[in-house]
Design an enzyme around this catalytic site. Structure first.
Site, mmCIF file in Angstrom:
data_model
loop_
_atom_site.group_PDB
_atom_site.id
_atom_site.type_symbol
_atom_site.label_atom_id
_atom_site.label_comp_id
_atom_site.label_asym_id
_atom_site.label_seq_id
_atom_site.Cartn_x
_atom_site.Cartn_y
_atom_site.Cartn_z
ATOM 1 N N GLU A 112 -2.772 0.795 0.241
ATOM 2 C CA GLU A 112 -1.937 1.871 0.767
ATOM 3 C C GLU A 112 -2.435 2.246 2.153
ATOM 4 O OE1 GLU A 112 -1.384 5.130 -1.926
ATOM 5 O OE2 GLU A 112 -0.935 3.801 -3.586
ATOM 6 N N HIS B 78 3.921 6.739 -1.969
ATOM 7 C CA HIS B 78 2.964 7.528 -2.756
ATOM 8 C C HIS B 78 3.284 9.021 -2.692
ATOM 9 C CE1 HIS B 78 -1.389 7.446 -4.439
ATOM 10 N NE2 HIS B 78 -0.647 8.318 -5.063
#
Length: 95
Positions: A42, A61
């Site tokens: 991420e 996210h």
């Protein structure tokens, strides 16, 4: 082992799902699709294969973001700060 119509949703942790086999079943349409909010890496790289699949919905996210969560979360944060400043902490975590 999922049905061809199954949708896999992961909002927990990216590494829970083995990305290689998931990409295989998505590319070969062995399941209906996936909704993913967490990844092995991420932020998700721009050239990541998930971005090229039409049977995948990806979010950065933030799948937890909803008005209801904010209405619950922020008053608790204010209470936590007030309790700390007053020397009477609430929601104390112990290890």
């Amino acid at each position: 082992m999922l049905k061809p119509s199954a949708l896999l949703i992961n909002t927990s942790r990216g590494p829970i799902i083995d990305q290689g086999p998931l990409l295989d079943v998505l590319r070969n349409r062995k399941i209906g699709g996936a909704g993913l909010d967490v990844y092995d890496i991420e932020p998700l790289p721009v050239d990541h294969p998930y971005r090229k699949l039409d049977n995948v919905v990806i979010t950065p996210h933030l799948g937890y973001v909803s008005e209801q969560n904010y209405r619950t979360y922020f008053p608790h944060v204010v209470e936590d700060i007030r309790g700390y400043l007053d020397g009477k902490p609430v929601r104390v975590l112990t290890v």
